[in-house]
Design a protein around this motif. Structure first.
Motif, PDB file in Angstrom:
ATOM      1  N   ILE A 183       0.950   4.855  -1.908  1.00 24.11           N
ATOM      2  CA  ILE A 183      -0.251   5.207  -1.165  1.00 24.11           C
ATOM      3  C   ILE A 183      -0.162   6.619  -0.602  1.00 24.11           C
ATOM      4  O   ILE A 183       0.911   7.077  -0.207  1.00 24.11           O
ATOM      5  CB  ILE A 183      -0.507   4.197  -0.019  1.00 24.11           C
ATOM      6  CG1 ILE A 183      -1.924   4.358   0.534  1.00 24.11           C
ATOM      7  CG2 ILE A 183       0.516   4.356   1.085  1.00 24.11           C
ATOM      8  CD1 ILE A 183      -2.317   3.275   1.518  1.00 24.11           C
ATOM      9  N   VAL A 184      -1.298   7.310  -0.604  1.00 24.80           N
ATOM     10  CA  VAL A 184      -1.409   8.626   0.024  1.00 24.80           C
ATOM     11  C   VAL A 184      -2.427   8.512   1.149  1.00 24.80           C
ATOM     12  O   VAL A 184      -3.574   8.141   0.917  1.00 24.80           O
ATOM     13  CB  VAL A 184      -1.869   9.702  -0.972  1.00 24.80           C
ATOM     14  CG1 VAL A 184      -2.051  11.045  -0.245  1.00 24.80           C
ATOM     15  CG2 VAL A 184      -0.861   9.853  -2.095  1.00 24.80           C
TER      16      VAL A 184
ATOM     17  N   SER B 273       4.489   1.992  -1.421  1.00 27.88           N
ATOM     18  CA  SER B 273       5.133   3.215  -1.906  1.00 27.88           C
ATOM     19  C   SER B 273       4.183   4.161  -2.616  1.00 27.88           C
ATOM     20  O   SER B 273       4.415   5.355  -2.657  1.00 27.88           O
ATOM     21  CB  SER B 273       6.294   2.850  -2.839  1.00 27.88           C
ATOM     22  OG  SER B 273       5.816   2.107  -3.937  1.00 27.88           O
TER      23      SER B 273
ATOM     24  N   THR C 152       4.811   4.405   5.611  1.00 32.37           N
ATOM     25  CA  THR C 152       3.921   3.508   4.880  1.00 32.37           C
ATOM     26  C   THR C 152       4.737   2.345   4.322  1.00 32.37           C
ATOM     27  O   THR C 152       5.932   2.473   4.084  1.00 32.37           O
ATOM     28  CB  THR C 152       3.227   4.222   3.709  1.00 32.37           C
ATOM     29  OG1 THR C 152       4.217   4.744   2.817  1.00 32.37           O
ATOM     30  CG2 THR C 152       2.346   5.352   4.188  1.00 32.37           C
TER      31      THR C 152
ATOM     32  N   SER D 285       4.285   8.564   3.606  1.00 39.14           N
ATOM     33  CA  SER D 285       3.254   9.381   2.977  1.00 39.14           C
ATOM     34  C   SER D 285       3.307  10.741   3.665  1.00 39.14           C
ATOM     35  O   SER D 285       3.408  10.814   4.892  1.00 39.14           O
ATOM     36  CB  SER D 285       1.878   8.754   3.176  1.00 39.14           C
ATOM     37  OG  SER D 285       0.852   9.644   2.748  1.00 39.14           O
TER      38      SER D 285
ATOM     39  N   SER E  19       2.509  10.499  -2.167  1.00 40.81           N
ATOM     40  CA  SER E  19       3.061   9.207  -1.763  1.00 40.81           C
ATOM     41  C   SER E  19       4.581   9.292  -1.653  1.00 40.81           C
ATOM     42  O   SER E  19       5.197  10.247  -2.113  1.00 40.81           O
ATOM     43  CB  SER E  19       2.666   8.132  -2.773  1.00 40.81           C
ATOM     44  OG  SER E  19       3.205   8.432  -4.063  1.00 40.81           O
ATOM     45  N   SER E  20       5.166   8.259  -1.070  1.00 40.69           N
ATOM     46  CA  SER E  20       6.606   8.267  -0.828  1.00 40.69           C
ATOM     47  C   SER E  20       7.414   8.368  -2.114  1.00 40.69           C
ATOM     48  O   SER E  20       8.476   8.990  -2.130  1.00 40.69           O
ATOM     49  CB  SER E  20       7.012   7.010  -0.054  1.00 40.69           C
ATOM     50  OG  SER E  20       6.678   5.850  -0.793  1.00 40.69           O
TER      51      SER E  20
ATOM     52  N   SER F 220       1.777   9.185  -6.595  1.00 40.33           N
ATOM     53  CA  SER F 220       0.373   9.515  -6.316  1.00 40.33           C
ATOM     54  C   SER F 220       0.281  10.841  -5.580  1.00 40.33           C
ATOM     55  O   SER F 220       1.030  11.085  -4.625  1.00 40.33           O
ATOM     56  CB  SER F 220      -0.268   8.420  -5.456  1.00 40.33           C
ATOM     57  OG  SER F 220      -0.234   7.181  -6.121  1.00 40.33           O
TER      58      SER F 220
END
Length: 127
Positions: free
Chosen positions: A106-107, A104, A101, A33, A52-53, A57
């Protein structure tokens, strides 16, 4: 050695645009992230935007929503922040941050959860 290097800051006038770049090296960041934070003297470092990755997101602070756009290129280990309609209150030192993280999409917005930080690039917006 893990390194995040910001560039692209400068002195601009209100209403102008600027693009910041964060170049990552020393490890693979494709699972991280990544976010932009900013700080002015005497105040806490605040979250500006995160991605996110997998880029699915993106989250923005209320103060920059609609004016800033965050993006990343995992092949180049690089993250960007396109800033438009800049205001004097956007004046700050801008930092990029990255942290691994396992999810994948998620922020992470919490400053203390970021492991890696750049040295910052100054953005100054004159009225």
């Amino acid at each position: 050695q893990v390194n995040l290097a910001e560039s692209g800051g400068g002195l601009v006038q209100a209403g102008d645009s600027l693009t910041l770049t964060c170049a990552a090296s020393g490890r693979a960041f494709s699972s991280d992230s990544m976010s932009w934070f900013r700080q002015v003297p005497g105040k806490e470092r605040e979250f500006v935007a995160g991605i996110s990755s997998n880029s699915a997101s993106k989250i923005y602070s209320r103060s920059v929503m609609g004016r800033f756009t965050i993006s990343r290129d995992n092949d180049k280990n690089t993250m960007y922040l396109e800033m438009s309609s800049l205001k004097p209150e956007d004046t700050a030192m801008y930092y990029c941050a990255s942290t691994p993280t396992t999810i994948s999409g998620i922020v992470i917005q919490v400053r203390s959860q970021y492991f890696f930080w750049g040295q910052g690039t100054q953005v100054t917006v004159s009225a």
